[in-house]
Design a protein around this motif. Structure first.
Motif, PDB file in Angstrom:
ATOM      1  N   MET A 183     -19.141  19.965  34.887  1.00  0.00           N
ATOM      2  CA  MET A 183     -20.272  20.431  34.070  1.00  0.00           C
ATOM      3  C   MET A 183     -21.228  19.288  33.708  1.00  0.00           C
ATOM      4  O   MET A 183     -22.460  19.452  33.778  1.00  0.00           O
ATOM      5  CB  MET A 183     -19.720  21.076  32.796  1.00  0.00           C
ATOM      6  CG  MET A 183     -20.758  21.848  31.995  1.00  0.00           C
ATOM      7  SD  MET A 183     -20.078  22.374  30.407  1.00  0.00           S
ATOM      8  CE  MET A 183     -19.522  24.010  30.775  1.00  0.00           C
ATOM      9  N   ASN A 184     -20.667  18.159  33.380  1.00  0.00           N
ATOM     10  CA  ASN A 184     -21.490  17.037  32.921  1.00  0.00           C
ATOM     11  C   ASN A 184     -22.597  16.639  33.910  1.00  0.00           C
ATOM     12  O   ASN A 184     -23.772  16.609  33.555  1.00  0.00           O
ATOM     13  CB  ASN A 184     -20.557  15.859  32.600  1.00  0.00           C
ATOM     14  CG  ASN A 184     -21.266  14.729  31.891  1.00  0.00           C
ATOM     15  OD1 ASN A 184     -22.458  14.833  31.632  1.00  0.00           O
ATOM     16  ND2 ASN A 184     -20.541  13.685  31.580  1.00  0.00           N
ATOM     17  N   GLY A 189     -29.161  20.661  30.695  1.00  0.00           N
ATOM     18  CA  GLY A 189     -29.690  21.272  29.474  1.00  0.00           C
ATOM     19  C   GLY A 189     -29.412  22.759  29.559  1.00  0.00           C
ATOM     20  O   GLY A 189     -28.856  23.233  30.559  1.00  0.00           O
ATOM     21  N   SER A 190     -29.785  23.494  28.536  1.00  0.00           N
ATOM     22  CA  SER A 190     -29.565  24.940  28.560  1.00  0.00           C
ATOM     23  C   SER A 190     -30.318  25.554  29.734  1.00  0.00           C
ATOM     24  O   SER A 190     -31.545  25.498  29.790  1.00  0.00           O
ATOM     25  CB  SER A 190     -30.055  25.549  27.242  1.00  0.00           C
ATOM     26  OG  SER A 190     -29.960  26.947  27.313  1.00  0.00           O
ATOM     27  N   ASN A 225     -23.771  15.957  27.077  1.00  0.00           N
ATOM     28  CA  ASN A 225     -24.144  15.598  25.700  1.00  0.00           C
ATOM     29  C   ASN A 225     -24.864  16.726  24.974  1.00  0.00           C
ATOM     30  O   ASN A 225     -24.610  16.981  23.798  1.00  0.00           O
ATOM     31  CB  ASN A 225     -25.043  14.352  25.692  1.00  0.00           C
ATOM     32  CG  ASN A 225     -24.213  13.100  25.947  1.00  0.00           C
ATOM     33  OD1 ASN A 225     -22.995  13.112  25.733  1.00  0.00           O
ATOM     34  ND2 ASN A 225     -24.854  12.046  26.424  1.00  0.00           N
ATOM     35  N   TRP A 226     -25.764  17.386  25.703  1.00  0.00           N
ATOM     36  CA  TRP A 226     -26.549  18.430  25.008  1.00  0.00           C
ATOM     37  C   TRP A 226     -25.642  19.535  24.466  1.00  0.00           C
ATOM     38  O   TRP A 226     -25.909  20.097  23.405  1.00  0.00           O
ATOM     39  CB  TRP A 226     -27.643  19.007  25.917  1.00  0.00           C
ATOM     40  CG  TRP A 226     -27.137  19.937  27.015  1.00  0.00           C
ATOM     41  CD1 TRP A 226     -26.809  19.596  28.277  1.00  0.00           C
ATOM     42  CD2 TRP A 226     -26.917  21.349  26.900  1.00  0.00           C
ATOM     43  NE1 TRP A 226     -26.375  20.686  28.980  1.00  0.00           N
ATOM     44  CE2 TRP A 226     -26.445  21.791  28.160  1.00  0.00           C
ATOM     45  CE3 TRP A 226     -27.074  22.289  25.879  1.00  0.00           C
ATOM     46  CZ2 TRP A 226     -26.117  23.121  28.417  1.00  0.00           C
ATOM     47  CZ3 TRP A 226     -26.753  23.622  26.139  1.00  0.00           C
ATOM     48  CH2 TRP A 226     -26.279  24.035  27.399  1.00  0.00           C
ATOM     49  N   LEU A 227     -24.523  19.787  25.171  1.00  0.00           N
ATOM     50  CA  LEU A 227     -23.620  20.846  24.717  1.00  0.00           C
ATOM     51  C   LEU A 227     -22.676  20.324  23.626  1.00  0.00           C
ATOM     52  O   LEU A 227     -22.345  21.047  22.689  1.00  0.00           O
ATOM     53  CB  LEU A 227     -22.836  21.409  25.908  1.00  0.00           C
ATOM     54  CG  LEU A 227     -22.159  22.756  25.690  1.00  0.00           C
ATOM     55  CD1 LEU A 227     -23.173  23.859  25.344  1.00  0.00           C
ATOM     56  CD2 LEU A 227     -21.356  23.173  26.917  1.00  0.00           C
ATOM     57  N   THR A 238     -21.051  30.072  23.142  1.00  0.00           N
ATOM     58  CA  THR A 238     -20.292  30.871  24.104  1.00  0.00           C
ATOM     59  C   THR A 238     -21.203  31.383  25.220  1.00  0.00           C
ATOM     60  O   THR A 238     -20.833  31.353  26.403  1.00  0.00           O
ATOM     61  CB  THR A 238     -19.600  32.046  23.379  1.00  0.00           C
ATOM     62  OG1 THR A 238     -18.771  31.513  22.341  1.00  0.00           O
ATOM     63  CG2 THR A 238     -18.758  32.882  24.329  1.00  0.00           C
ATOM     64  N   MET A 239     -22.407  31.819  24.841  1.00  0.00           N
ATOM     65  CA  MET A 239     -23.361  32.311  25.845  1.00  0.00           C
ATOM     66  C   MET A 239     -23.799  31.195  26.800  1.00  0.00           C
ATOM     67  O   MET A 239     -24.042  31.439  27.984  1.00  0.00           O
ATOM     68  CB  MET A 239     -24.589  32.918  25.148  1.00  0.00           C
ATOM     69  CG  MET A 239     -24.345  34.320  24.607  1.00  0.00           C
ATOM     70  SD  MET A 239     -23.716  35.471  25.882  1.00  0.00           S
ATOM     71  CE  MET A 239     -22.023  35.667  25.370  1.00  0.00           C
ATOM     72  N   GLU A 240     -23.887  29.979  26.293  1.00  0.00           N
ATOM     73  CA  GLU A 240     -24.236  28.838  27.158  1.00  0.00           C
ATOM     74  C   GLU A 240     -23.141  28.616  28.204  1.00  0.00           C
ATOM     75  O   GLU A 240     -23.415  28.376  29.384  1.00  0.00           O
ATOM     76  CB  GLU A 240     -24.419  27.555  26.332  1.00  0.00           C
ATOM     77  CG  GLU A 240     -25.630  27.554  25.402  1.00  0.00           C
ATOM     78  CD  GLU A 240     -26.970  27.575  26.129  1.00  0.00           C
ATOM     79  OE1 GLU A 240     -27.002  27.441  27.373  1.00  0.00           O
ATOM     80  OE2 GLU A 240     -27.998  27.751  25.443  1.00  0.00           O
ATOM     81  N   VAL A 241     -21.895  28.683  27.768  1.00  0.00           N
ATOM     82  CA  VAL A 241     -20.778  28.472  28.700  1.00  0.00           C
ATOM     83  C   VAL A 241     -20.742  29.604  29.724  1.00  0.00           C
ATOM     84  O   VAL A 241     -20.570  29.366  30.935  1.00  0.00           O
ATOM     85  CB  VAL A 241     -19.438  28.366  27.938  1.00  0.00           C
ATOM     86  CG1 VAL A 241     -18.265  28.263  28.905  1.00  0.00           C
ATOM     87  CG2 VAL A 241     -19.460  27.149  27.006  1.00  0.00           C
TER      88      VAL A 241
END
Ligand code: XIL
Length: 466
Positions: A183-184, A189-190, A225-227, A238-241
Protein backbone atom coordinates in the motif's frame (compact mmCIF):
# COMPACT_ATOMS: atom_id res chain seq x y z
CA UNK A 1 94.67 -75.82 36.16
CA UNK A 2 97.14 -73.61 34.37
CA UNK A 3 97.56 -76.07 31.52
CA UNK A 4 93.76 -76.33 31.06
CA UNK A 5 93.48 -72.50 30.80
CA UNK A 6 96.09 -72.35 28.07
CA UNK A 7 94.32 -75.09 26.10
CA UNK A 8 91.00 -73.25 26.29
CA UNK A 9 92.64 -69.98 25.16
CA UNK A 10 94.12 -71.69 22.10
CA UNK A 11 90.76 -73.27 21.26
CA UNK A 12 88.98 -69.88 21.50
CA UNK A 13 91.56 -68.25 19.23
CA UNK A 14 91.07 -71.01 16.69
CA UNK A 15 87.30 -70.59 16.64
CA UNK A 16 87.59 -66.80 16.27
CA UNK A 17 90.04 -67.16 13.41
CA UNK A 18 87.74 -69.59 11.65
CA UNK A 19 84.73 -67.30 12.17
CA UNK A 20 86.52 -64.25 10.80
CA UNK A 21 87.59 -66.26 7.74
CA UNK A 22 84.01 -67.38 6.98
CA UNK A 23 82.56 -63.78 7.28
CA UNK A 24 84.33 -62.44 4.19
CA UNK A 25 86.29 -64.65 1.99
CA UNK A 26 86.46 -61.96 -0.75
CA UNK A 27 84.74 -64.14 -3.36
CA UNK A 28 80.89 -64.36 -2.56
CA UNK A 29 78.06 -61.76 -3.31
CA UNK A 30 76.92 -59.10 -0.76
CA UNK A 31 74.14 -60.32 1.51
CA UNK A 32 70.54 -59.16 0.45
CA UNK A 33 69.52 -55.94 2.31
CA UNK A 34 65.90 -55.75 3.54
CA UNK A 35 63.88 -53.37 1.29
CA UNK A 36 63.09 -50.19 3.31
CA UNK A 37 59.57 -48.77 3.75
CA UNK A 38 59.28 -45.25 2.33
CA UNK A 39 58.27 -42.31 4.51
CA UNK A 40 55.60 -40.13 2.85
CA UNK A 41 55.77 -36.41 3.54
CA UNK A 42 53.11 -33.73 3.19
CA UNK A 43 51.76 -32.71 -0.20
CA UNK A 44 52.85 -29.51 -1.90
CA UNK A 45 51.71 -27.32 -4.81
CA UNK A 46 48.04 -27.92 -3.98
CA UNK A 47 45.58 -26.46 -6.52
CA UNK A 48 41.86 -26.90 -7.30
CA UNK A 49 42.61 -29.98 -9.40
CA UNK A 50 46.09 -31.24 -8.49
CA UNK A 51 48.75 -31.69 -5.83
CA UNK A 52 52.31 -32.98 -5.59
CA UNK A 53 52.85 -36.11 -3.51
CA UNK A 54 56.25 -36.28 -1.75
CA UNK A 55 58.22 -38.96 0.07
CA UNK A 56 61.74 -39.70 1.30
CA UNK A 57 63.89 -41.87 -0.98
CA UNK A 58 64.67 -45.39 0.11
CA UNK A 59 68.17 -46.81 -0.59
CA UNK A 60 68.66 -49.40 -3.30
CA UNK A 61 65.16 -49.37 -4.89
CA UNK A 62 64.29 -49.21 -8.52
CA UNK A 63 61.00 -47.30 -8.09
CA UNK A 64 57.83 -46.80 -6.08
CA UNK A 65 54.16 -47.75 -6.29
CA UNK A 66 51.82 -44.83 -5.62
CA UNK A 67 48.20 -45.15 -4.41
CA UNK A 68 45.69 -42.25 -4.31
CA UNK A 69 42.23 -42.64 -2.83
CA UNK A 70 39.33 -40.51 -1.61
CA UNK A 71 39.17 -42.56 1.57
CA UNK A 72 41.84 -43.28 4.14
CA UNK A 73 41.20 -47.04 4.02
CA UNK A 74 42.02 -47.11 0.28
CA UNK A 75 38.99 -49.26 -0.46
CA UNK A 76 38.75 -47.54 -3.84
CA UNK A 77 41.34 -45.69 -5.89
CA UNK A 78 41.41 -42.56 -7.95
CA UNK A 79 41.57 -43.83 -11.54
CA UNK A 80 45.14 -44.73 -12.61
CA UNK A 81 46.50 -44.30 -9.08
CA UNK A 82 46.19 -47.88 -7.98
CA UNK A 83 49.85 -48.97 -7.56
CA UNK A 84 51.00 -46.56 -10.24
CA UNK A 85 54.69 -47.20 -10.96
CA UNK A 86 56.78 -44.04 -10.52
CA UNK A 87 60.41 -43.09 -9.92
CA UNK A 88 62.02 -40.29 -7.94
CA UNK A 89 60.55 -38.95 -4.71
CA UNK A 90 57.73 -36.69 -6.00
CA UNK A 91 54.79 -37.09 -8.32
CA UNK A 92 52.18 -34.54 -9.47
CA UNK A 93 48.64 -35.92 -9.41
CA UNK A 94 46.28 -34.08 -11.78
CA UNK A 95 42.68 -34.26 -12.94
CA UNK A 96 41.23 -34.04 -9.41
CA UNK A 97 38.05 -32.36 -8.16
CA UNK A 98 38.07 -29.05 -6.28
CA UNK A 99 37.55 -28.93 -2.52
CA UNK A 100 37.89 -32.69 -2.18
CA UNK A 101 39.89 -34.76 0.31
CA UNK A 102 42.43 -37.28 -1.03
CA UNK A 103 44.88 -39.71 0.59
CA UNK A 104 48.15 -41.08 -0.73
CA UNK A 105 50.76 -43.67 0.23
CA UNK A 106 53.76 -45.28 -1.49
CA UNK A 107 55.59 -48.61 -1.49
CA UNK A 108 59.19 -49.12 -2.57
CA UNK A 109 59.99 -51.81 -5.12
CA UNK A 110 63.08 -53.61 -6.24
CA UNK A 111 62.60 -56.16 -8.95
CA UNK A 112 59.66 -58.27 -7.88
CA UNK A 113 60.07 -57.32 -4.26
CA UNK A 114 57.67 -54.70 -2.82
CA UNK A 115 57.87 -53.04 0.60
CA UNK A 116 55.03 -52.40 3.00
CA UNK A 117 52.99 -49.22 2.61
CA UNK A 118 54.31 -45.92 3.85
CA UNK A 119 52.38 -43.75 6.26
CA UNK A 120 49.25 -42.13 4.75
CA UNK A 121 49.10 -38.43 3.86
CA UNK A 122 45.79 -36.55 3.66
CA UNK A 123 45.39 -33.58 1.33
CA UNK A 124 42.42 -31.44 0.31
CA UNK A 125 42.33 -29.67 -3.02
CA UNK A 126 41.51 -25.98 -3.00
CA UNK A 127 38.47 -24.31 -4.61
CA UNK A 128 34.78 -24.72 -4.07
CA UNK A 129 32.47 -27.59 -4.84
CA UNK A 130 30.72 -27.11 -8.15
CA UNK A 131 26.98 -26.84 -7.58
CA UNK A 132 24.35 -28.57 -9.70
CA UNK A 133 23.42 -26.04 -12.42
CA UNK A 134 19.96 -27.51 -13.10
CA UNK A 135 17.32 -24.76 -13.20
CA UNK A 136 14.89 -24.89 -10.27
CA UNK A 137 11.69 -24.55 -12.28
CA UNK A 138 12.81 -27.08 -14.86
CA UNK A 139 13.14 -29.70 -12.17
CA UNK A 140 9.94 -28.58 -10.38
CA UNK A 141 7.93 -28.62 -13.62
CA UNK A 142 9.01 -32.20 -14.31
CA UNK A 143 7.55 -33.44 -11.03
CA UNK A 144 4.49 -35.67 -10.96
CA UNK A 145 2.75 -32.84 -9.05
CA UNK A 146 4.53 -29.65 -10.04
CA UNK A 147 4.31 -26.29 -8.27
CA UNK A 148 5.48 -22.75 -8.88
CA UNK A 149 9.00 -21.84 -7.78
CA UNK A 150 8.84 -18.15 -6.94
CA UNK A 151 11.19 -15.30 -6.11
CA UNK A 152 10.71 -11.82 -4.65
CA UNK A 153 11.66 -9.10 -7.14
CA UNK A 154 12.20 -5.36 -7.38
CA UNK A 155 11.08 -3.53 -10.52
CA UNK A 156 14.54 -2.12 -11.21
CA UNK A 157 15.90 -5.66 -11.57
CA UNK A 158 13.63 -6.45 -14.49
CA UNK A 159 15.43 -4.81 -17.41
CA UNK A 160 16.00 -7.24 -20.25
CA UNK A 161 19.42 -8.86 -20.15
CA UNK A 162 20.21 -8.00 -16.53
CA UNK A 163 21.58 -10.84 -14.44
CA UNK A 164 18.29 -10.88 -12.49
CA UNK A 165 16.28 -11.08 -15.71
CA UNK A 166 18.32 -14.03 -16.95
CA UNK A 167 18.18 -15.93 -13.66
CA UNK A 168 14.48 -15.18 -13.21
CA UNK A 169 13.51 -16.45 -16.63
CA UNK A 170 15.70 -19.54 -16.30
CA UNK A 171 14.91 -20.58 -12.77
CA UNK A 172 11.56 -19.22 -11.57
CA UNK A 173 7.95 -19.73 -12.58
CA UNK A 174 6.39 -17.23 -10.14
CA UNK A 175 7.23 -13.80 -8.74
CA UNK A 176 6.20 -11.61 -5.83
CA UNK A 177 6.99 -7.89 -5.56
CA UNK A 178 9.31 -7.52 -2.57
CA UNK A 179 7.73 -4.13 -1.66
CA UNK A 180 6.41 -2.28 -4.70
CA UNK A 181 2.90 -3.75 -4.59
CA UNK A 182 2.31 -2.83 -0.96
CA UNK A 183 0.00 0.00 0.00
CA UNK A 184 2.74 2.45 0.92
CA UNK A 185 4.37 2.75 -2.52
CA UNK A 186 1.08 2.50 -4.49
CA UNK A 187 -1.26 4.73 -2.52
CA UNK A 188 -0.10 8.36 -2.64
CA UNK A 189 -3.33 9.89 -1.30
CA UNK A 190 -7.06 9.27 -1.12
CA UNK A 191 -7.93 7.77 -4.51
CA UNK A 192 -4.54 8.65 -6.02
CA UNK A 193 -1.99 6.06 -7.02
CA UNK A 194 1.50 5.51 -8.36
CA UNK A 195 1.27 2.39 -10.49
CA UNK A 196 4.62 2.65 -12.27
CA UNK A 197 6.60 -0.03 -10.42
CA UNK A 198 3.67 -2.37 -9.80
CA UNK A 199 2.62 -2.20 -13.46
CA UNK A 200 6.15 -3.00 -14.58
CA UNK A 201 6.35 -6.05 -12.33
CA UNK A 202 2.93 -7.41 -13.34
CA UNK A 203 3.59 -6.83 -17.05
CA UNK A 204 6.97 -8.56 -16.78
CA UNK A 205 5.34 -11.62 -15.26
CA UNK A 206 2.49 -11.67 -17.78
CA UNK A 207 4.76 -11.11 -20.80
CA UNK A 208 7.12 -13.88 -19.76
CA UNK A 209 4.63 -16.51 -18.67
CA UNK A 210 5.65 -16.14 -15.02
CA UNK A 211 2.93 -16.41 -12.37
CA UNK A 212 2.31 -13.17 -10.44
CA UNK A 213 1.48 -13.31 -6.74
CA UNK A 214 0.24 -10.02 -5.25
CA UNK A 215 1.73 -8.96 -1.91
CA UNK A 216 0.12 -7.44 0.14
CA UNK A 217 -3.11 -5.44 0.22
CA UNK A 218 -3.22 -4.74 3.96
CA UNK A 219 -0.09 -4.74 6.13
CA UNK A 220 0.54 -2.60 9.21
CA UNK A 221 4.17 -1.99 8.13
CA UNK A 222 3.22 -0.49 4.78
CA UNK A 223 0.61 2.11 5.64
CA UNK A 224 1.18 5.35 3.71
CA UNK A 225 1.70 8.50 5.77
CA UNK A 226 -1.50 10.12 4.58
CA UNK A 227 -3.50 7.17 5.93
CA UNK A 228 -1.53 6.93 9.17
CA UNK A 229 -2.34 10.59 9.75
CA UNK A 230 -5.93 10.28 8.53
CA UNK A 231 -8.16 12.67 10.43
CA UNK A 232 -11.59 11.51 9.24
CA UNK A 233 -13.98 9.22 11.06
CA UNK A 234 -13.44 5.48 11.44
CA UNK A 235 -16.16 4.89 8.84
CA UNK A 236 -14.30 7.16 6.42
CA UNK A 237 -11.02 5.36 7.15
CA UNK A 238 -12.76 2.08 6.41
CA UNK A 239 -14.03 3.45 3.09
CA UNK A 240 -10.47 4.46 2.16
CA UNK A 241 -9.23 0.91 2.77
CA UNK A 242 -12.16 -0.54 0.83
CA UNK A 243 -11.52 1.82 -2.08
CA UNK A 244 -7.80 0.97 -2.09
CA UNK A 245 -8.40 -2.80 -2.12
CA UNK A 246 -11.10 -2.46 -4.80
CA UNK A 247 -8.96 -0.31 -7.10
CA UNK A 248 -5.85 -2.46 -6.84
CA UNK A 249 -7.63 -5.79 -7.29
CA UNK A 250 -9.65 -4.37 -10.19
CA UNK A 251 -6.57 -3.02 -11.97
CA UNK A 252 -4.78 -6.35 -11.86
CA UNK A 253 -7.78 -8.65 -12.29
CA UNK A 254 -6.81 -11.51 -14.58
CA UNK A 255 -3.15 -10.43 -14.39
CA UNK A 256 -2.39 -11.29 -10.79
CA UNK A 257 -3.21 -14.90 -9.93
CA UNK A 258 -3.34 -14.50 -6.14
CA UNK A 259 -3.19 -11.85 -3.41
CA UNK A 260 -2.05 -11.78 0.18
CA UNK A 261 -5.10 -9.87 1.36
CA UNK A 262 -4.07 -9.39 4.97
CA UNK A 263 -0.49 -9.82 6.17
CA UNK A 264 0.67 -10.39 9.76
CA UNK A 265 -2.56 -9.63 11.61
CA UNK A 266 -1.66 -11.69 14.69
CA UNK A 267 0.68 -10.47 17.43
CA UNK A 268 3.70 -12.39 18.67
CA UNK A 269 2.83 -12.52 22.35
CA UNK A 270 -0.55 -13.84 23.36
CA UNK A 271 -1.96 -14.86 20.01
CA UNK A 272 -4.38 -11.94 19.88
CA UNK A 273 -5.00 -9.69 16.93
CA UNK A 274 -2.09 -7.32 16.39
CA UNK A 275 -2.95 -3.83 17.56
CA UNK A 276 -2.72 -2.17 14.15
CA UNK A 277 -4.32 0.97 12.80
CA UNK A 278 -6.72 -1.33 10.93
CA UNK A 279 -7.87 -3.05 14.10
CA UNK A 280 -8.14 0.26 15.92
CA UNK A 281 -10.19 2.04 13.27
CA UNK A 282 -12.09 -0.80 11.62
CA UNK A 283 -12.71 -3.21 14.50
CA UNK A 284 -12.07 -6.96 14.77
CA UNK A 285 -14.05 -7.80 11.63
CA UNK A 286 -11.62 -5.91 9.43
CA UNK A 287 -9.90 -9.05 8.13
CA UNK A 288 -13.12 -10.55 6.88
CA UNK A 289 -14.15 -7.24 5.35
CA UNK A 290 -10.88 -6.90 3.44
CA UNK A 291 -11.23 -10.42 2.01
CA UNK A 292 -14.83 -9.69 1.05
CA UNK A 293 -13.87 -6.47 -0.77
CA UNK A 294 -11.07 -8.27 -2.61
CA UNK A 295 -13.42 -11.06 -3.66
CA UNK A 296 -16.13 -8.66 -4.74
CA UNK A 297 -13.72 -6.56 -6.81
CA UNK A 298 -12.31 -9.61 -8.59
CA UNK A 299 -15.74 -11.00 -9.36
CA UNK A 300 -16.97 -7.63 -10.60
CA UNK A 301 -13.96 -7.47 -12.92
CA UNK A 302 -14.74 -10.94 -14.25
CA UNK A 303 -11.95 -12.80 -12.44
CA UNK A 304 -13.66 -15.58 -10.54
CA UNK A 305 -10.42 -17.52 -10.11
CA UNK A 306 -8.45 -15.08 -8.00
CA UNK A 307 -6.83 -16.87 -5.06
CA UNK A 308 -7.00 -15.06 -1.72
CA UNK A 309 -4.36 -15.78 0.94
CA UNK A 310 -3.85 -14.95 4.59
CA UNK A 311 -0.07 -14.56 5.16
CA UNK A 312 1.93 -14.61 8.41
CA UNK A 313 5.27 -15.54 10.00
CA UNK A 314 6.61 -17.69 12.86
CA UNK A 315 3.45 -19.74 13.13
CA UNK A 316 5.36 -23.02 13.20
CA UNK A 317 7.19 -22.15 16.44
CA UNK A 318 4.69 -19.82 18.12
CA UNK A 319 1.72 -22.02 18.91
CA UNK A 320 -0.49 -19.23 20.29
CA UNK A 321 0.00 -17.44 17.03
CA UNK A 322 -0.59 -20.58 14.99
CA UNK A 323 -3.85 -21.22 16.82
CA UNK A 324 -5.04 -17.68 16.22
CA UNK A 325 -4.15 -17.83 12.52
CA UNK A 326 -6.24 -20.96 12.14
CA UNK A 327 -9.13 -19.32 13.98
CA UNK A 328 -8.98 -16.49 11.44
CA UNK A 329 -8.67 -18.98 8.59
CA UNK A 330 -11.68 -20.97 9.78
CA UNK A 331 -13.75 -17.83 10.06
CA UNK A 332 -12.79 -16.85 6.51
CA UNK A 333 -13.56 -20.36 5.28
CA UNK A 334 -16.97 -20.25 6.89
CA UNK A 335 -17.63 -17.24 4.68
CA UNK A 336 -16.07 -18.82 1.62
CA UNK A 337 -13.48 -16.06 1.39
CA UNK A 338 -10.08 -17.75 1.56
CA UNK A 339 -8.20 -20.04 -0.82
CA UNK A 340 -4.86 -20.44 0.86
CA UNK A 341 -2.41 -19.73 3.65
CA UNK A 342 0.98 -18.09 3.19
CA UNK A 343 3.74 -19.29 5.50
CA UNK A 344 6.50 -16.69 5.28
CA UNK A 345 9.26 -18.98 6.59
CA UNK A 346 11.95 -16.48 7.45
CA UNK A 347 13.79 -19.38 9.06
CA UNK A 348 17.21 -20.13 10.48
CA UNK A 349 19.47 -23.11 9.91
CA UNK A 350 18.23 -24.47 13.25
CA UNK A 351 14.56 -23.53 13.37
CA UNK A 352 11.74 -24.39 12.92
CA UNK A 353 12.21 -28.15 13.05
CA UNK A 354 10.83 -30.39 10.34
CA UNK A 355 8.05 -31.62 12.59
CA UNK A 356 7.07 -28.08 13.61
CA UNK A 357 6.73 -27.01 9.99
CA UNK A 358 4.84 -30.14 8.97
CA UNK A 359 2.42 -29.82 11.87
CA UNK A 360 1.73 -26.17 11.09
CA UNK A 361 1.29 -26.61 7.35
CA UNK A 362 -0.78 -29.74 7.77
CA UNK A 363 -3.46 -27.79 9.63
CA UNK A 364 -4.11 -25.92 6.37
CA UNK A 365 -3.73 -29.04 4.23
CA UNK A 366 -6.52 -30.88 6.03
CA UNK A 367 -8.77 -27.90 5.42
CA UNK A 368 -8.18 -28.25 1.70
CA UNK A 369 -6.39 -24.91 1.41
CA UNK A 370 -3.56 -23.98 -0.93
CA UNK A 371 -0.16 -23.70 0.69
CA UNK A 372 2.25 -20.90 -0.21
CA UNK A 373 5.69 -20.95 1.36
CA UNK A 374 5.73 -17.27 0.59
CA UNK A 375 8.97 -15.62 1.75
CA UNK A 376 11.55 -18.32 2.29
CA UNK A 377 15.04 -17.43 3.44
CA UNK A 378 17.31 -19.25 5.89
CA UNK A 379 19.58 -17.31 8.23
CA UNK A 380 22.92 -18.79 9.23
CA UNK A 381 24.14 -16.02 11.54
CA UNK A 382 21.17 -15.23 13.75
CA UNK A 383 23.48 -15.05 16.77
CA UNK A 384 26.21 -13.07 15.03
CA UNK A 385 28.84 -15.70 15.74
CA UNK A 386 30.45 -15.92 12.30
CA UNK A 387 32.01 -13.29 10.05
CA UNK A 388 31.89 -15.25 6.79
CA UNK A 389 29.79 -18.14 5.52
CA UNK A 390 31.68 -21.09 6.98
CA UNK A 391 31.58 -24.48 5.29
CA UNK A 392 29.77 -25.96 8.28
CA UNK A 393 26.98 -23.32 8.13
CA UNK A 394 26.87 -23.52 4.35
CA UNK A 395 26.12 -27.24 4.58
CA UNK A 396 23.67 -26.78 7.45
CA UNK A 397 21.81 -24.21 5.35
CA UNK A 398 21.80 -26.54 2.37
CA UNK A 399 20.27 -29.27 4.53
CA UNK A 400 17.59 -26.88 5.80
CA UNK A 401 16.66 -25.78 2.27
CA UNK A 402 16.49 -29.41 1.25
CA UNK A 403 14.23 -30.16 4.21
CA UNK A 404 11.61 -27.51 3.54
CA UNK A 405 11.49 -28.17 -0.20
CA UNK A 406 11.00 -31.85 0.55
CA UNK A 407 8.18 -31.05 2.97
CA UNK A 408 6.56 -28.86 0.35
CA UNK A 409 6.99 -31.33 -2.47
CA UNK A 410 5.37 -34.07 -0.39
CA UNK A 411 2.10 -32.11 -0.12
CA UNK A 412 -0.93 -33.45 -1.97
CA UNK A 413 -1.26 -32.01 -5.47
CA UNK A 414 -4.44 -30.09 -4.60
CA UNK A 415 -2.66 -28.17 -1.82
CA UNK A 416 0.36 -27.13 -3.81
CA UNK A 417 0.65 -23.59 -5.09
CA UNK A 418 4.09 -22.01 -4.83
CA UNK A 419 7.30 -21.99 -2.88
CA UNK A 420 8.79 -18.50 -3.06
CA UNK A 421 12.31 -17.46 -2.07
CA UNK A 422 12.61 -13.93 -0.67
CA UNK A 423 15.17 -12.45 -3.06
CA UNK A 424 18.10 -13.44 -5.23
CA UNK A 425 21.52 -12.56 -3.82
CA UNK A 426 22.69 -12.78 -0.22
CA UNK A 427 24.04 -9.25 -0.15
CA UNK A 428 20.68 -7.81 -1.25
CA UNK A 429 18.53 -9.78 1.18
CA UNK A 430 16.49 -7.79 3.69
CA UNK A 431 17.75 -10.07 6.50
CA UNK A 432 21.10 -8.47 7.39
CA UNK A 433 19.51 -5.02 7.32
CA UNK A 434 16.34 -5.68 9.27
CA UNK A 435 16.33 -3.87 12.60
CA UNK A 436 13.38 -6.05 13.64
CA UNK A 437 15.48 -9.16 13.39
CA UNK A 438 18.04 -7.50 15.60
CA UNK A 439 21.11 -9.06 14.15
CA UNK A 440 22.61 -6.31 12.10
CA UNK A 441 25.66 -7.47 10.24
CA UNK A 442 26.42 -10.41 8.09
CA UNK A 443 24.07 -13.10 6.93
CA UNK A 444 23.80 -15.23 3.82
CA UNK A 445 20.19 -16.44 3.67
CA UNK A 446 19.51 -16.96 -0.06
CA UNK A 447 20.36 -19.21 -3.00
CA UNK A 448 22.98 -17.03 -4.76
CA UNK A 449 26.03 -15.26 -3.43
CA UNK A 450 26.83 -11.61 -4.10
CA UNK A 451 28.31 -12.54 -7.49
CA UNK A 452 25.20 -14.54 -8.44
CA UNK A 453 27.11 -17.79 -8.03
CA UNK A 454 24.99 -20.78 -7.08
CA UNK A 455 25.32 -21.66 -3.40
CA UNK A 456 25.01 -25.10 -1.85
CA UNK A 457 21.57 -23.90 -0.72
CA UNK A 458 20.53 -24.00 -4.38
CA UNK A 459 21.73 -27.59 -4.67
CA UNK A 460 19.84 -28.34 -1.45
CA UNK A 461 16.69 -26.91 -3.04
CA UNK A 462 17.18 -29.16 -6.07
CA UNK A 463 17.84 -32.20 -3.91
CA UNK A 464 14.61 -31.49 -2.02
CA UNK A 465 12.80 -32.18 -5.30
CA UNK A 466 14.26 -35.69 -5.66
C1 XIL B 1 10.31 -6.68 3.47
C2 XIL B 1 11.14 -6.43 2.25
O1 XIL B 1 12.00 -7.52 2.02
C3 XIL B 1 11.94 -5.19 2.42
O2 XIL B 1 12.64 -4.90 1.24
C4 XIL B 1 11.00 -4.06 2.78
O3 XIL B 1 11.68 -2.92 2.99
C5 XIL B 1 10.21 -4.40 4.01
O4 XIL B 1 9.52 -5.58 3.80
N1 XIL B 1 7.33 -9.93 5.97
C6 XIL B 1 6.73 -9.58 4.81
C7 XIL B 1 7.50 -8.91 3.75
O5 XIL B 1 5.55 -9.90 4.60
O6 XIL B 1 6.72 -8.01 3.01
C8 XIL B 1 8.69 -8.21 4.29
O7 XIL B 1 9.46 -7.75 3.20
C9 XIL B 1 9.51 -9.15 5.16
C10 XIL B 1 8.69 -9.61 6.32
Amino acid sequence: MKLTNIKMGIALLLVMTLLSCSKDDGNGPDPIEVLGIPFASTASNITDTSFQANWVLVAKTDGYLLDVSTNSSFSTFVAEFNALSVTGNTFVITGLSPATSYYYRVRAKRGVEVSNNSNIIAVTTTGIVAEDPTFLKVKANALANPFFVGVAVKSQQLSTGSAYDVVLKNEFSSLTAEYEMKMNPISTGSGSYNWVAADKIVKYGNDNGINVHGHALVWHNAVPNWLTNFSGTNAEFTMEVKKYITDVVTRYAGKVKSWDVVNEAVNDNDGGLRNTIFLQKMGPNYIKDCFQWARDAANAAGDTNLLLFYNDYATSTNINKQNKVYTIVEDLMANNLIDGVGFQMHNTYLSPTKIQMETDINRAVVKGLKIHVSELDIQVNQNNDITYLTEERNLAQKAKYLEIVKIYNALPAANKYALTVWGFKDNESWIPYSTDLNHPGNDWPLLYDKDFKLKSAHTGFLEGLN
